[in-house]
Scaffold this motif. Sequence first.
Motif, mmCIF file in Angstrom:
data_model
loop_
_atom_site.group_PDB
_atom_site.id
_atom_site.type_symbol
_atom_site.label_atom_id
_atom_site.label_comp_id
_atom_site.label_asym_id
_atom_site.label_seq_id
_atom_site.Cartn_x
_atom_site.Cartn_y
_atom_site.Cartn_z
ATOM 1 N N VAL A 1 0.846 -1.201 0.000
ATOM 2 C CA VAL A 1 0.000 0.000 0.000
ATOM 3 C C VAL A 1 0.884 1.255 0.000
ATOM 4 O O VAL A 1 0.635 2.206 -0.747
ATOM 5 N N VAL A 2 1.938 1.243 0.816
ATOM 6 C CA VAL A 2 2.845 2.405 0.869
ATOM 7 C C VAL A 2 3.474 2.633 -0.514
ATOM 8 O O VAL A 2 3.496 3.759 -1.025
ATOM 9 N N LEU A 3 3.925 1.543 -1.140
ATOM 10 C CA LEU A 3 4.541 1.671 -2.470
ATOM 11 C C LEU A 3 3.521 2.199 -3.484
ATOM 12 O O LEU A 3 3.841 3.078 -4.296
ATOM 13 N N ALA A 4 2.285 1.687 -3.418
ATOM 14 C CA ALA A 4 1.240 2.140 -4.357
ATOM 15 C C ALA A 4 0.979 3.638 -4.166
ATOM 16 O O ALA A 4 0.804 4.372 -5.138
ATOM 17 N N LEU A 5 0.967 4.107 -2.917
ATOM 18 C CA LEU A 5 0.731 5.534 -2.652
ATOM 19 C C LEU A 5 1.874 6.381 -3.218
ATOM 20 O O LEU A 5 1.653 7.445 -3.797
ATOM 21 N N LEU A 6 3.096 5.895 -3.048
ATOM 22 C CA LEU A 6 4.257 6.636 -3.568
ATOM 23 C C LEU A 6 4.211 6.712 -5.096
ATOM 24 O O LEU A 6 4.498 7.754 -5.687
ATOM 25 N N LEU A 7 3.807 5.589 -5.722
ATOM 26 C CA LEU A 7 3.686 5.581 -7.186
ATOM 27 C C LEU A 7 2.553 6.495 -7.638
ATOM 28 O O LEU A 7 2.683 7.208 -8.637
ATOM 29 N N ALA A 8 1.443 6.493 -6.878
ATOM 30 C CA ALA A 8 0.291 7.336 -7.233
ATOM 31 C C ALA A 8 0.684 8.812 -7.144
ATOM 32 O O ALA A 8 0.295 9.619 -7.985
ATOM 33 N N PHE A 9 1.485 9.159 -6.143
ATOM 34 C CA PHE A 9 1.940 10.544 -5.995
ATOM 35 C C PHE A 9 2.746 10.960 -7.222
ATOM 36 O O PHE A 9 2.535 12.015 -7.804
ATOM 37 N N ARG A 10 3.647 10.069 -7.591
ATOM 38 C CA ARG A 10 4.504 10.349 -8.746
ATOM 39 C C ARG A 10 3.659 10.525 -10.014
ATOM 40 O O ARG A 10 3.871 11.461 -10.791
ATOM 41 N N ALA A 11 2.684 9.621 -10.192
ATOM 42 C CA ALA A 11 1.816 9.680 -11.373
ATOM 43 C C ALA A 11 1.003 10.980 -11.365
ATOM 44 O O ALA A 11 0.836 11.621 -12.401
#
Length: 214
Positions: free
Chosen positions: A184-194
């Motif tokens: 979940v943490v990784l997905a949030l970091l990727l979503a921020f970047r996107a």
Amino acid sequence: MSFEFTIQNLKFKIAKAAVFAACLTPLYCLAYFAFTDNLGANPIEVITHWTGDATIIFLLITLAVTPLRKTTGWNDAVKFRRLLGLFAFFYACLHFMTYVWLDQFFDFRGIVKDVAKRPFITVGFASFILLIPLALTSTAAMVRRLGKRWQQLHRLVYFAAAGGVIHYWWLVKKDIRWPLAFGVVLALLLAFRAAVRWSARQPSRPFAAAAEKQ
Ligand code: HEM
């Protein structure tokens, strides 16, 4: 060199030394457990788990530096990113060496078989391999030499972290809470970047300045 500059420099050096010492915490803990005979009935398993956890945690902390900088405006955070990333690699090396040395006793044929046969080992190994070029190109000279290609190469860290999460997910038998939390943490970091990239392409460009600095 102005007096103010020297003080700033000294403050940064002290902060960096403090972060360095803090990054060694998992190692202090393991050493403490070892010296006090508290590694339990299966010390190899404990060392593997501590070093594996440290690797994924440091990878995620490294990836969180840019979002932290952009959301808080704390630009100096970026000065610690290389150190944090190198610690992720350091713990990955310890984790890998625990496997190669303590678990497999340098039986390279067995290791090759294991990497080919057990999917969670295959993914962990691939993630570790991905980290090697990142560590090798982490110097200031390599950043300058590679220019724009450096940023492209260092996007591999997302794949290494995703591989680390899958590796953890596939190895747990029942309780998926921790790999899920890391995922979940990784997905949030990727979503921020996107989101930053997407907004940079919009006509109003609300986060344009932040995206350009990426
Ligand atoms: C970026 C690379 C890697 C990351 C992020 C990573 C992360 C992890 C994590 C989080 C755990 C579980 C810790 C726990 O249960 O508390 C783990 C366990 C483990 N990892 Fe890795 N790992 C990586 C690479 C590797 C490699 C290259 C190998 C060996 C070739 C490996 C072998 C193992 C083994 C044998 C376990 C224990 C499995 C068990 O409990 O049955 N890992 N790793």
